[in-house]
Structures are given as structure tokens and as C-alpha cells.
Design a protein around this motif. Structure first.
Motif: not given
Length: 167
Positions: A24-29, A65-69
């Protein structure tokens, strides 16, 4: 991303953004840096396709994977990408297509190529350094996966191509 709001007419990712751990963070960017009326283009491997199966084969050997990935191949599902981009885009078109690959004579050649050159595979092998039994097991699993996908010297790698226009 180190770019201003609405900085680009076209924002394109070809087998890239799918590896950002927080989707979601990547899509937001991606949306943030695209100007209103601009185009987003995303190409990602599908979970069901050959490269998605490569990731599934490597998963038991990979570090956690990292937490939340979120798993990278989710970007290869149209419903996932639609949910990530939401109401901020219009004219979203998603098409699954296949890339014909005729480079590998057998599974061992595929494995050796990916082991030496493909980032996700390199990372998994790096994590296995010092564990020859698990390395050997991964070697065998990757070669078997590719042998099963080769038909008359050809593999087909499925991907999802998404285009949309920012509102």
C-alpha cells in the motif's frame, strides 16, 4: 520516493515495485508522483505463473520477510492492484499475458542462470550460505521446477500488465 507531488506524466514499473515489501505504501507513492490525468503502467509476475511458482519454491528456503510485508506476486493479481490504487485511478485495464522464454536447455541451466543473476534467487542462496544440505535441496527443487515447465525447449512466464489513469 524522492520526487515531488505530480512530478511525472507516466509512472512505470516493470517487475520492480512488486518487490517493495509494503504494497500500500508503494502504491501510494506511485500515485502521488503521477500527475492528474497521467498514466500508471505496472507489469508484475503472477502468483500462478512460472515466476510466481519460482517464488513459492524458494519460500521454504528464504529468510522471513520484514514485519508487515506482503508477498511480491500479489502485484500479479488484478484485484490486489485495483484495491491498492482504489478510487485514485480510472480506466484501469488489467491483462494477463505470457513471455515466451527459449533460453534454457534444461532445468539445471535455468537454475544456474537464476542462481548467478536474479536478485531474489541470489538473496535466498546468500541466506543459505554455510548450509550445504539446504543449498543442495534448493538446487534440486529449482531444476525440477524448470524441467517441469520446459516444453520443447520453451517456457512461458505469465505476467499481469496493468494500465490506469490518475484521477
Amino acid at each position: 520516493m524522492p520526487f515531488g507531488e505530480a512530478a511525472f506524466d507516466v509512472v512505470l514499473s516493470c517487475i520492480g515495485v512488486m518487490f517493495a515489501p509494503h504494497h500500500q505504501q508503494a502504491a501510494d507513492e506511485l500515485v502521488r508522483v503521477c500527475r492528474p490525468g497521467g498514466t500508471l503502467g505496472l507489469l508484475s509476475w503472477t502468483p500462478e505463473g512460472f515466476i510466481g511458482q519460482l517464488f513459492a519454491t524458494m519460500k521454504p528456503f528464504a529468510p522471513p520477510p520484514p514485519p508487515g510485508a506482503s508477498p511480491a506476486p500479489l502485484w500479479g493479481r488484478a484485484d490486489h492492484v485495483r484495491a491498492l490504487l482504489g478510487e485514485r485511478v480510472t480506466d484501469l485495464v488489467a491483462r494477463q499475458q505470457r513471455l515466451r522464454v527459449d533460453r534454457f536447455a534444461d532445468g539445471a541451466e535455468f537454475r544456474d542462470f537464476m542462481k548467478a543473476r536474479y536478485g531474489p534467487t541470489l538473496a535466498v542462496y546468500r541466506a543459505l550460505a554455510g548450509d550445504p544440505d539446504r543449498t543442495e535441496a534448493l538446487d534440486a527443487a529449482l531444476a525440477a521446477l524448470a524441467d517441469g515447465a520446459l516444453h520443447d525447449g520453451v517456457m512461458e512466464w505469465e505476467y499481469l500488465l496493468v494500465t490506469a489513469r490518475r484521477v
